[in-house]
Design a protein around this motif. Structure first.
Motif, mmCIF file in Angstrom:
data_model
loop_
_atom_site.group_PDB
_atom_site.id
_atom_site.type_symbol
_atom_site.label_atom_id
_atom_site.label_comp_id
_atom_site.label_asym_id
_atom_site.label_seq_id
_atom_site.Cartn_x
_atom_site.Cartn_y
_atom_site.Cartn_z
ATOM 1 N N ARG A 265 4.024 -68.126 -23.741
ATOM 2 C CA ARG A 265 4.259 -69.541 -24.035
ATOM 3 C C ARG A 265 3.370 -70.031 -25.175
ATOM 4 N NH1 ARG A 265 5.133 -72.557 -18.150
ATOM 5 N NH2 ARG A 265 7.055 -71.449 -17.595
ATOM 6 N N TRP A 266 2.131 -69.545 -25.237
ATOM 7 C CA TRP A 266 1.267 -69.913 -26.361
ATOM 8 C C TRP A 266 1.854 -69.393 -27.679
ATOM 9 C CZ3 TRP A 266 -2.927 -73.031 -26.844
ATOM 10 C CH2 TRP A 266 -3.635 -72.943 -28.035
ATOM 11 N N GLY A 267 2.413 -68.179 -27.641
ATOM 12 C CA GLY A 267 3.063 -67.660 -28.838
ATOM 13 C C GLY A 267 4.267 -68.495 -29.256
ATOM 14 N N GLN A 268 5.035 -68.970 -28.281
ATOM 15 C CA GLN A 268 6.167 -69.859 -28.601
ATOM 16 C C GLN A 268 5.682 -71.139 -29.270
ATOM 17 O OE1 GLN A 268 8.100 -70.490 -24.844
ATOM 18 N NE2 GLN A 268 9.333 -68.636 -24.975
ATOM 19 N N LEU A 269 4.582 -71.699 -28.740
ATOM 20 C CA LEU A 269 4.029 -72.925 -29.321
ATOM 21 C C LEU A 269 3.592 -72.702 -30.764
ATOM 22 C CD1 LEU A 269 3.004 -75.864 -28.748
ATOM 23 C CD2 LEU A 269 0.839 -74.845 -28.106
ATOM 24 N N CYS A 270 2.912 -71.599 -31.027
ATOM 25 C CA CYS A 270 2.453 -71.312 -32.395
ATOM 26 C C CYS A 270 3.619 -71.076 -33.345
ATOM 27 C CB CYS A 270 1.523 -70.101 -32.386
ATOM 28 S SG CYS A 270 -0.032 -70.367 -31.493
ATOM 29 N N ARG A 271 4.632 -70.319 -32.896
ATOM 30 C CA ARG A 271 5.787 -70.063 -33.766
ATOM 31 C C ARG A 271 6.574 -71.332 -34.035
ATOM 32 N NH1 ARG A 271 5.784 -65.173 -30.970
ATOM 33 N NH2 ARG A 271 7.010 -66.083 -29.280
ATOM 34 N N TRP A 272 6.619 -72.261 -33.066
ATOM 35 C CA TRP A 272 7.396 -73.500 -33.248
ATOM 36 C C TRP A 272 6.780 -74.346 -34.359
ATOM 37 C CZ3 TRP A 272 8.047 -78.718 -33.291
ATOM 38 C CH2 TRP A 272 9.312 -79.207 -32.967
ATOM 39 N N PHE A 273 5.448 -74.382 -34.416
ATOM 40 C CA PHE A 273 4.783 -75.233 -35.403
ATOM 41 C C PHE A 273 4.399 -74.484 -36.678
ATOM 42 C CE2 PHE A 273 4.001 -77.784 -31.567
ATOM 43 C CZ PHE A 273 4.331 -79.039 -32.041
ATOM 44 N N CYS A 274 4.089 -73.196 -36.582
ATOM 45 C CA CYS A 274 3.592 -72.447 -37.746
ATOM 46 C C CYS A 274 4.584 -71.426 -38.281
ATOM 47 C CB CYS A 274 2.283 -71.741 -37.385
ATOM 48 S SG CYS A 274 0.986 -72.846 -36.781
ATOM 49 N N GLY A 275 5.563 -71.008 -37.475
ATOM 50 C CA GLY A 275 6.483 -69.981 -37.910
ATOM 51 C C GLY A 275 5.818 -68.608 -37.924
ATOM 52 N N ASP A 276 6.488 -67.640 -38.523
ATOM 53 C CA ASP A 276 5.919 -66.297 -38.660
ATOM 54 C C ASP A 276 6.345 -65.710 -40.004
ATOM 55 O OD1 ASP A 276 8.589 -65.610 -38.287
ATOM 56 O OD2 ASP A 276 8.317 -65.153 -36.159
ATOM 57 N N ASP A 277 6.114 -64.415 -40.171
ATOM 58 C CA ASP A 277 6.413 -63.780 -41.460
ATOM 59 C C ASP A 277 7.904 -63.697 -41.741
ATOM 60 O OD1 ASP A 277 3.714 -63.449 -41.736
ATOM 61 O OD2 ASP A 277 3.712 -61.411 -40.889
ATOM 62 N N GLN A 278 8.736 -63.644 -40.700
ATOM 63 C CA GLN A 278 10.178 -63.458 -40.901
ATOM 64 C C GLN A 278 10.952 -64.781 -40.954
ATOM 65 O OE1 GLN A 278 8.491 -61.645 -38.531
ATOM 66 N NE2 GLN A 278 8.378 -59.777 -39.785
ATOM 67 N N THR A 279 10.543 -65.758 -40.184
ATOM 68 C CA THR A 279 11.319 -66.997 -40.071
ATOM 69 C C THR A 279 10.430 -68.199 -40.320
ATOM 70 O OG1 THR A 279 10.914 -67.086 -37.679
ATOM 71 C CG2 THR A 279 12.945 -65.997 -38.418
ATOM 72 N N GLN A 280 11.091 -69.310 -40.671
ATOM 73 C CA GLN A 280 10.375 -70.570 -40.834
ATOM 74 C C GLN A 280 10.148 -71.209 -39.465
ATOM 75 O OE1 GLN A 280 13.074 -72.585 -43.509
ATOM 76 N NE2 GLN A 280 11.782 -72.155 -45.269
ATOM 77 N N SER A 281 9.240 -72.168 -39.435
ATOM 78 C CA SER A 281 8.915 -72.824 -38.173
ATOM 79 C C SER A 281 10.059 -73.726 -37.726
ATOM 80 C CB SER A 281 7.633 -73.650 -38.336
ATOM 81 O OG SER A 281 7.838 -74.705 -39.265
ATOM 82 N N GLU A 282 10.166 -73.897 -36.408
ATOM 83 C CA GLU A 282 11.182 -74.799 -35.853
ATOM 84 C C GLU A 282 10.897 -76.238 -36.262
ATOM 85 O OE1 GLU A 282 13.869 -74.032 -34.200
ATOM 86 O OE2 GLU A 282 13.486 -71.887 -34.178
ATOM 87 N N MET A 283 9.631 -76.563 -36.460
ATOM 88 C CA MET A 283 9.284 -77.909 -36.888
ATOM 89 C C MET A 283 9.869 -78.221 -38.260
ATOM 90 S SD MET A 283 5.466 -79.481 -37.307
ATOM 91 C CE MET A 283 5.080 -78.203 -38.503
ATOM 92 N N PHE A 284 9.808 -77.242 -39.180
ATOM 93 C CA PHE A 284 10.408 -77.431 -40.500
ATOM 94 C C PHE A 284 11.920 -77.593 -40.395
ATOM 95 C CE2 PHE A 284 12.475 -75.531 -44.226
ATOM 96 C CZ PHE A 284 11.967 -76.345 -45.231
ATOM 97 N N LEU A 285 12.554 -76.784 -39.556
ATOM 98 C CA LEU A 285 14.008 -76.894 -39.386
ATOM 99 C C LEU A 285 14.388 -78.227 -38.767
ATOM 100 C CD1 LEU A 285 14.793 -73.290 -38.072
ATOM 101 C CD2 LEU A 285 14.995 -74.160 -40.404
#
Length: 516
Positions: A265-285
């Protein structure tokens, strides 16, 4: 990302069979009755109690107690119910040996009935945009960083529940609201003239959400990146200890499984706001989707207005305008009236070197030497070498910087006026001193938003509740502004702050954003 499914999780689910069985009405009635009794803290029920409760609904005809017993046995075989031997009413050995049972709904079936009950109430996507959730998430993450992950177990569990609940609510409600703007009903509404009533309120609602997202996103993203692996491990360990302080009768998961769930769940939170190397963050979308929704609303509004103008005769307006021109004696006044009525006419810019062969001002343009101008091809095919000189990219850095400074100054004036009004609490229009043009526009915007809402109130993106009260006898007041005077009703405003500490933190953070 969620964990990979196992063979067991992809297998047959026997608890779902009663939903589409042949006697679905009978099974659904029994399960709904047991679920309602469970919510009333009545757990173990006899077949006679279940039968009498179901028959009170008058949904089953020619239903007998023997059929009810058979249905209960079938539900037990599907693992929807569990049972125990009931010997409390036995008076003899023979009665005790008849094996009378009491039945209890299983936890899996309780969640199924809750889900089915929720589905009955679903009428659309629903959802909402709550800018204050960004502040709660930002404050929680900042607090975790300031504590360096060291918490008391109970405090850590409380902080984690507050953070993740706010994150889940933000994700679900915002996605549902954006999806509701793309439904068939919304598309049909945007094609009708009645949509003009909702246009301003929806647009301002989306704009406030986007502004709050932009102001808080950098703070959240920055603090998440500052929390290193060591801080994360300490904090999640404290959350685990806080969860294990709660006494549980059933051990549903082990400590290792619960910790893995926390890390996921912490990883989901970080990816939602910061994204990762492959995809943009959900916040940007989400930000892009909100901006696209605003553009869609504006385009629909323009289409409706153009359609209305195309079918309305403007003969009277044009006749009145023609008489107005006829009454003017000065041609300069006529030029001014034409500029106000028709605007600036489209212009054509002609470019070239002015190599005049004569200084005579009266010479005709047709007698001048022609100016040659090389026209670049409009073909999409890229020209090869020698097709033309390359053009340098124009540098608009200074222009962008000037526009940015102008926007920052405008936002500062809006914030200062809101702070001034919030300190006063209760304000009347007649009590206001001379206002700037920015303050006047903001005040009129507040009046429009309050009048368009049902309770004549709304929340600003900074979390301030603004309530509008109409004058009792419709008294009018004159508002002095830097760019003129304005006559309007003597409205009363009430500014309320629910959380003073959050408001102060918001002002400090916003002031830092604007200065940055």
């Amino acid at each position: 990302m969620k964990e990979k499914p196992t063979i067991k999780s992809l297998g047959n689910i026997s608890e779902l069979r009663y939903i589409n069985a042949d006697n679905v009405t009978r099974y659904r009635a029994i399960m709904r009755y047991l679920y309602l009794q469970y919510e009333r803290l009545s757990y173990w029920l006899s077949p006679e109690q279940i039968y009498s409760g179901v028959m009170e609904w008058n949904v089953l005809r020619n239903y007998t107690l023997e059929q009810c017993q058979l249905d209960l046995d079938q539900l037990v075989s599907w693992k929807n119910l569990t049972y125990r031997h009931d010997g409390s009413r036995a008076r003899t050995v023979e009665e005790y040996l008849r094996k009378k049972y009491q039945y209890l709904i299983t936890p899996y079936s309780i969640e199924l009935e809750r889900f089915l009950e929720h589905l009955e109430e679903v009428k659309g996507y629903g959802g909402s945009l709550e800018p204050t959730l960004f502040d709660k998430i930002a404050d929680s993450i900042t607090e975790i960083y300031e504590h360096a992950g060291d918490y008391e177990p109970k405090a850590a569990l409380e902080a984690w529940n507050s953070l993740y609940d706010s994150f889940q609510k933000l994700n679900q409600t915002s996605m549902d609201y954006i999806a509701s703007l793309h439904t068939g009903a919304a598309e049909d509404l945007m094609m009708t003239a009645s949509f003009l009533i909702y246009k301003d309120s929806i647009t301002l609602y989306l704009q406030d959400f986007v502004q709050a997202l932009q102001r808080r996103s950098y703070r959240i993203e920055g603090n998440l990146k500052l929390i290193n692996q060591d801080m994360q491990t300490r904090f999640l360990g404290c959350v685990l200890e806080g969860e294990w302080l709660i006494p549980k009768v059933e051990e549903l998961v082990t400590r290792e499984e619960y910790l893995q769930n926390l890390e996921r769940r912490w990883g989901q939170l970080c990816r939602w706001f910061c994204g990762d190397d492959q995809t943009q963050s959900e916040m940007f979308l989400l930000e892009q989707a909100s901006k696209e929704a605003i553009k869609k609303i504006v385009r629909s509004t323009l289409r409706i207005q153009e359609k209305q103008r195309s079918i309305v005769s403007r003969r009277r307006d044009l006749d009145y305008l023609g008489k107005w021109f006829y009454r003017l004696d000065d041609v300069n006044e006529a030029h001014k009236l034409a500029a106000y009525a028709f605007g600036i006419f489209p212009t054509r810019h002609l470019q070239g070197e002015d190599n005049r062969g004569s200084d005579n001002q009266d010479i005709s343009m047709w007698d001048e030497i022609a100016i040659e101008r090389v026209i670049r091809s409009r073909s999409r095919k890229r020209g090869g070498k020698g097709s033309g000189e390359s053009e340098t990219i124009a540098d608009h850095h200074l222009k962008k910087e000037a526009l940015r400074n102008e926007l920052v100054a405008y936002q500062k004036q809006e914030l200062e006026f809101l702070i001034e009004m919030t300190k006063k609490g209760n304000v009347k229009v007649s009590e206001l001193q001379c206002l700037s043009a920015v303050a006047r526009i903001q005040l009129l915007s507040w009046i429009g938003r309050c009048i368009s809402s049902e309770g004549q109130e709304f929340y600003t993106s900074e979390g301030v509740k603004v309530t509008l009260y109409m004058p009792e006898e419709k008294q009018y007041a004159t508002l002095d502004c830097e760019d003129g005077t304005l006559s309007l009703l003597d409205y009363s405003f009430v500014f309320e702050i629910e959380n003073q500490e959050t408001w102060q933190n918001l002002l400090n953070g916003m002031a830092g954003d604007l200065d940055g």
